[in-house]
Design a protein around this motif. Structure first.
Motif, PDB file in Angstrom:
ATOM      1  N   PHE A 177      65.383  21.001  56.839  1.00 62.85           N
ATOM      2  CA  PHE A 177      66.517  20.239  56.314  1.00 62.85           C
ATOM      3  C   PHE A 177      67.267  21.054  55.256  1.00 62.85           C
ATOM      4  CE2 PHE A 177      67.835  17.598  52.677  1.00 62.85           C
ATOM      5  CZ  PHE A 177      68.905  16.926  53.252  1.00 62.85           C
ATOM      6  N   LEU A 178      66.539  21.649  54.325  1.00 65.42           N
ATOM      7  CA  LEU A 178      67.179  22.436  53.273  1.00 65.42           C
ATOM      8  C   LEU A 178      67.947  23.623  53.865  1.00 65.42           C
ATOM      9  CD1 LEU A 178      64.242  22.479  50.687  1.00 65.42           C
ATOM     10  CD2 LEU A 178      66.387  21.217  50.446  1.00 65.42           C
ATOM     11  N   ILE A 179      67.343  24.283  54.836  1.00 66.85           N
ATOM     12  CA  ILE A 179      68.005  25.431  55.459  1.00 66.85           C
ATOM     13  C   ILE A 179      69.261  24.986  56.198  1.00 66.85           C
ATOM     14  CG2 ILE A 179      67.741  27.215  57.223  1.00 66.85           C
ATOM     15  CD1 ILE A 179      64.739  27.319  56.426  1.00 66.85           C
ATOM     16  N   GLN A 180      69.177  23.858  56.901  1.00 63.00           N
ATOM     17  CA  GLN A 180      70.348  23.358  57.609  1.00 63.00           C
ATOM     18  C   GLN A 180      71.468  23.003  56.648  1.00 63.00           C
ATOM     19  OE1 GLN A 180      70.789  23.096  61.167  1.00 63.00           O
ATOM     20  NE2 GLN A 180      72.848  23.046  60.267  1.00 63.00           N
ATOM     21  N   MET A 181      71.129  22.362  55.522  1.00 63.11           N
ATOM     22  CA  MET A 181      72.157  22.038  54.543  1.00 63.11           C
ATOM     23  C   MET A 181      72.782  23.304  53.955  1.00 63.11           C
ATOM     24  SD  MET A 181      72.613  18.820  54.579  1.00 63.11           S
ATOM     25  CE  MET A 181      72.294  19.016  56.337  1.00 63.11           C
ATOM     26  N   GLY A 182      71.968  24.354  53.835  1.00 60.46           N
ATOM     27  CA  GLY A 182      72.505  25.626  53.395  1.00 60.46           C
ATOM     28  C   GLY A 182      73.490  26.205  54.395  1.00 60.46           C
ATOM     29  N   ARG A 183      73.142  26.132  55.682  1.00 60.21           N
ATOM     30  CA  ARG A 183      74.058  26.608  56.724  1.00 60.21           C
ATOM     31  C   ARG A 183      75.353  25.814  56.705  1.00 60.21           C
ATOM     32  NH1 ARG A 183      70.348  27.454  62.183  1.00 60.21           N
ATOM     33  NH2 ARG A 183      69.088  29.227  61.425  1.00 60.21           N
TER      34      ARG A 183
END
Length: 312
Positions: free
Chosen positions: A258-264
């Motif tokens: 989730f955190l990585i996706q929000m970063g993307r």
């Protein structure tokens, strides 16, 4: 509502209208926030203004339960002290709460391994049996089988992390929580805790407060704490067993994605994106992957014991 600009003038006017005894305090915006836009009110208070459809209900959950829970918690939390009712100026519920001093961990990561003891003490105090009328969530504190479809889609979106499939499989096949529903924070990630001098100094954003399986909060062992500190947390936490560790690790993997996706999304300029969350998620994911035991070979017989996971 979408066309309404939430600015300092609006916040000052709302405070003046509904809580005039606080109107003399300075108002200044604080960057960040997800469901709510945050404003400092003087040195020791904060105004939380909803900017998503679900936010007013989350604020009312905090207003209902946090004043009861906060006195027993060993870390500062944003305890609501006033509620703002919908009005002609602003059509949704808003709140005034105590300000928790420190820097969010997505900007100032926890570096002190001793924070494991602090977090364990906080979760031990929070994770008491919840009353029958405590809020429940559709996706937090629930059996992991209810989350499998969503996690499968997330794993398909991140084929570069094949090891996470084994971690999730270990988690979803672990025995479920059979204790009473416990009070849960529900959303412990780096933007929802604050840090001072490298250690955990407070826990914020209790909008997802609910009752259920404590594994959702124990995922913070990898999502929040520095490398090698997870085992220390589980040693200090009273409900630890192999199944809890497996479930918590699987939920940590989900939170990292989730955190990585929000970063993307942030890098692409998409609504709700958080560019700074990508590196945070990648660092946490490295801790999750480093902690996972190697997949066990096929057992010689059905009676072969499963390996005990570690919390490292």
């Amino acid at each position: 509502m979408d066309a309404l600009t939430i600015d300092a003038d609006l916040v000052r006017a709302l405070v003046r209208d509904q809580h005039p005894d606080l109107a003399h305090l300075d108002v200044r915006e604080v960057p960040g926030g997800w469901d709510n836009q945050l404003w400092r009110l003087g040195n020791d208070l904060a105004v939380r203004m909803p900017r998503t459809e679900r936010a007013p209900a989350l604020l009312r959950t905090e207003h209902r339960w946090l004043p009861t829970l906060a006195p027993r918690l060993p870390l500062p939390v944003p305890t609501p002290v006033r509620i703002g009712e919908p009005s002609a100026r602003f059509p949704k519920t808003w709140t005034v709460a105590t300000w928790v001093h420190g820097e969010p961990a997505d900007r100032a990561p926890i570096s002190d391994a001793g924070a494991a003891d602090t977090l364990a003490a906080f979760l031990t105090a929070l994770h008491e049996k919840a009353p029958a009328d405590a809020p429940v969530s559709a996706d937090r504190g629930v059996p992991l089988t209810q989350l499998s479809d969503g996690m499968t889609r997330s794993l398909d979106d991140f084929p570069e992390f094949p090891g996470l499939r084994d971690i999730w499989q270990q988690a979803v096949t672990a025995p479920e929580w059979h204790g009473p529903p416990l009070w849960l924070h529900g959303d412990l990630h780096p933007a929802n805790v604050v840090v001072s001098d490298g250690t955990l100094a407070g826990v914020i954003d209790f909008g997802d407060l609910c009752a259920g399986d404590p594994a959702v909060d124990l995922a913070a062992a990898w999502v929040l704490l520095p490398e090698g500190a997870a085992a220390r947390l589980f040693d200090a936490y009273p409900h630890t067993d192999d199944a809890l560790i497996r479930r918590a690790r699987g939920l940590a993997a989900a939170k990292c994605l989730f955190l990585i996706q929000m970063g993307r999304n942030g890098e692409l300029g998409l609504p709700g994106g958080k560019p700074g969350w990508g590196p945070v998620g990648h660092r946490a994911l490295a801790r999750v992957l480093a902690a996972a035991p190697a997949p066990a070979p096929a057992p010689a017989s059905a009676a072969a014991p499963a390996p005990r996971p570690t919390g490292n």
